[in-house]
Design an enzyme around this catalytic site. Structure first.
Site, mmCIF file in Angstrom:
data_model
loop_
_atom_site.group_PDB
_atom_site.id
_atom_site.type_symbol
_atom_site.label_atom_id
_atom_site.label_comp_id
_atom_site.label_asym_id
_atom_site.label_seq_id
_atom_site.Cartn_x
_atom_site.Cartn_y
_atom_site.Cartn_z
ATOM 1 N N ARG A 1 36.194 -10.800 -10.440
ATOM 2 C CA ARG A 1 36.368 -11.007 -8.922
ATOM 3 C C ARG A 1 35.232 -10.857 -8.020
ATOM 4 O O ARG A 1 34.958 -11.474 -7.176
ATOM 5 C CB ARG A 1 37.438 -9.959 -8.386
ATOM 6 C CG ARG A 1 36.807 -8.566 -8.046
ATOM 7 C CD ARG A 1 37.670 -7.659 -7.568
ATOM 8 N NE ARG A 1 37.238 -6.241 -7.091
ATOM 9 C CZ ARG A 1 37.240 -5.293 -7.765
ATOM 10 N NH1 ARG A 1 37.540 -5.206 -9.214
ATOM 11 N NH2 ARG A 1 36.540 -4.074 -7.522
ATOM 12 N N HIS B 1 28.389 -5.024 -9.274
ATOM 13 C CA HIS B 1 29.038 -5.855 -8.139
ATOM 14 C C HIS B 1 28.246 -7.028 -7.802
ATOM 15 O O HIS B 1 29.318 -8.202 -7.414
ATOM 16 C CB HIS B 1 29.806 -5.230 -7.141
ATOM 17 C CG HIS B 1 30.788 -4.292 -7.609
ATOM 18 N ND1 HIS B 1 31.218 -3.045 -6.738
ATOM 19 C CD2 HIS B 1 31.172 -3.760 -8.870
ATOM 20 C CE1 HIS B 1 32.223 -2.352 -7.289
ATOM 21 N NE2 HIS B 1 32.211 -2.746 -8.503
ATOM 22 N N HIS C 1 0.740 -1.216 -0.071
ATOM 23 C CA HIS C 1 0.005 -0.029 -0.098
ATOM 24 C C HIS C 1 0.911 1.343 -0.015
ATOM 25 O O HIS C 1 0.431 2.336 -0.349
ATOM 26 C CB HIS C 1 -1.000 -0.214 1.172
ATOM 27 C CG HIS C 1 -0.389 -0.040 2.537
ATOM 28 N ND1 HIS C 1 0.032 -1.676 3.022
ATOM 29 C CD2 HIS C 1 0.387 0.472 3.386
ATOM 30 C CE1 HIS C 1 0.678 -1.713 4.012
ATOM 31 N NE2 HIS C 1 0.942 -0.248 4.455
#
Length: 143
Positions: free
Chosen positions: A132, A98, A9
């Site tokens: 990475r 990331h 809501h």
């Protein structure tokens, strides 16, 4: 793209503006949110969005509640869901870049509709950087 959206809501106006923005770009929308300001339970709508993303029915999800926290906690209970609670477009960008986030959580009571649309735009147009970050993302799920 196919995008699943759900809100409680606190977010009908946000959802309406976001859906209009996305449809104008040609995206397909699965709408699981309420269209009224009558009190509802955000988990009901969050789970529906998470199921769409988990099952690959939708490429991404967007969830909206007052703080963004409750609905984010709900969708993050699902395996393979990485929901990011964002309040700026920069955080939304990093969530994708990331963290490979696949659901954007928007705090309706703490962002403007304009900010929300900017976050949605950046979230959907930013690719995961991988590298990475991939190893870290692969350690998130409890499997």
């Amino acid at each position: 793209m196919k995008i699943s959206i759900g809100n409680d809501h606190a977010g009908p106006d946000y959802k309406k503006a976001i859906v209009a923005f996305l449809e104008k770009q040609g995206h397909t929308i699965f709408n699981h949110g309420t269209d009224t300001f009558d009190s509802v339970d955000y988990p009901d709508f969050g789970h529906a969005v998470a199921y769409d993303v988990e099952s690959k029915k939708a490429n991404f999800g967007i969830v909206i509640c007052g703080s963004g926290n409750g609905i984010s906690m709900t969708v993050n209970k699902h395996q393979d869901i990485r929901a990011a609670l964002c309040w700026t477009k920069e955080i939304a960008e990093l969530a994708r870049l990331h963290n490979d986030a696949n659901i954007l959580s928007i705090p309706a009571r703490y962002t403007s509709i304009e900010q929300a649309i900017q976050m949605v735009d950046v979230f959907l147009t930013t690719a995961f950087e991988g590298g990475r970050h991939a190893n870290r993302v692969n350690k998130i799920a409890c499997k």
